[in-house]
Design an enzyme around this catalytic site. Structure first.
Site, PDB file in Angstrom:
ATOM      1  N   SER A   1      -8.514 -13.287  -1.265  1.00  0.00           N
ATOM      2  CA  SER A   1      -6.892 -13.424  -2.047  1.00  0.00           C
ATOM      3  C   SER A   1      -7.441 -12.213  -3.717  1.00  0.00           C
ATOM      4  CB  SER A   1      -6.293 -14.533  -2.711  1.00  0.00           C
ATOM      5  OG  SER A   1      -5.443 -14.642  -3.005  1.00  0.00           O
TER       6      SER A   1
ATOM      7  N   GLU B   1      11.013  -8.185  -2.901  1.00  0.00           N
ATOM      8  CA  GLU B   1      12.511  -7.301  -3.942  1.00  0.00           C
ATOM      9  C   GLU B   1      12.396  -6.183  -3.158  1.00  0.00           C
ATOM     10  OE1 GLU B   1      14.478  -8.467  -5.542  1.00  0.00           O
ATOM     11  OE2 GLU B   1      13.593 -10.411  -6.298  1.00  0.00           O
TER      12      GLU B   1
ATOM     13  N   HIS C   1      -1.735 -11.917   0.732  1.00  0.00           N
ATOM     14  CA  HIS C   1      -0.518 -12.406   1.313  1.00  0.00           C
ATOM     15  C   HIS C   1       0.453 -11.555   1.453  1.00  0.00           C
ATOM     16  CE1 HIS C   1      -2.387 -15.813  -0.234  1.00  0.00           C
ATOM     17  NE2 HIS C   1      -2.994 -15.013  -1.126  1.00  0.00           N
TER      18      HIS C   1
END
Length: 269
Positions: free
Chosen positions: A129, A147, A171
């Site tokens: 991460s 988006e 992710h």
């Protein structure tokens, strides 16, 4: 001293309770009896809890020598004790959290210098991460998830610099981050954009090739042949337009040559 430099870059949320494919690969990269595995919890707001989880997992896999690097203030990055922890480790495991915390704490410090030198000497670097994003020269610190890509809403900051000419996002499919990595490539087509799904990792050898492990996919976006983009600082909220972008999607067992920017045929792996 190892001859090879190895990065294991995880997209976050790696399996910790089932088969643990990725974490098994992490442990297999060192001598479990003798080598020191260092868990670095700089990025997280819960260092004791997160560190304890990983220690339990690595111990259950047979790693005997586990230490912690928990730096919470910049002066600690100048302490000899923490420098020694880096220098003595054969594997550095950076947990998730906030990647900007990592660089703001150790960037330009003796600990940061020791980390890079130890990696060059053969210490395995593993990041999940936030620990994944921070590994490159430049890292994504914020941008819109799920988006359409915007012209100039992505924020990029200097990373640790263990791998060059890439930006890494984690992710990836789970948080819909294709738009923001495209914005990064539009700003600098020279670099490769690499998106890594959760429970997925790339093993990078000597900054020249990568191999995929885990249950998801890795997405490599190459903008060298872009023919047009409207990216600029003007009208930043406009939707990004970009032509002729190349994308490769890799799954477990696939490999990619980072120098030639080409997938590697399976029989060559």
């Amino acid at each position: 001293m190892r001859n090879n430099r190895t990065l294991i870059i995880i997209g976050g949320a790696e399996d910790k309770k089932g088969n643990k494919e990725i974490l098994k690969e992490v442990c297999a990269s060192i001598n479990k009896e003798n080598d020191k595995l260092l868990i670095a919890t700089l990025a997280t707001e819960s260092p004791e809890e997160v560190g304890s989880i990983y220690k339990e997992i690595f111990s259950s896999m047979g790693v005997k020598n586990i230490k912690f690097l928990n730096i919470t203030s910049r002066p600690e990055a100048f302490e000899q004790e923490n420098i020694n922890l880096i220098n003595e480790s054969k594997l550095m495991f950076f947990t998730g959290g906030d990647q900007l915390k990592i660089t703001s704490l150790i960037g330009g410090s003796p600990v940061g210098d020791a980390l890079r030198e130890n990696y060059k000497a053969g210490c395995v670097y593993v990041g999940t991460s936030a620990g994944a994003s921070v590994v490159s020269n430049n890292m994504i610190i914020s941008g819109d998830d799920e988006e359409s890509p915007k012209k100039f809403t992505l924020k990029i900051s200097p990373g640790l610099g263990l791998i060059e000419n890439v930006i890494i996002d984690q992710h990836f499919a789970q948080r819909g981050r294709i738009g923001r990595i495209l914005a990064g490539i539009a700003q600098n087509p020279f670099i490769l954009g690499i998106g890594i799904d959760e429970d997925t990792a790339m093993i990078v050898n000597n900054n020249s090739s990568l191999k995929v492990i885990g249950s998801g996919a890795i997405y490599i976006i190459d903008g060298r042949e872009i023919t047009y983009t409207n990216v600029s600082e003007q009208h930043q909220e406009e939707v990004l337009s970009i032509f002729n972008v190349k994308m490769h999607i890799l799954k477990r067992g696939n490999a990619f040559d980072l120098i030639r920017r080409e997938p590697i045929e399976e029989e060559e792996i």
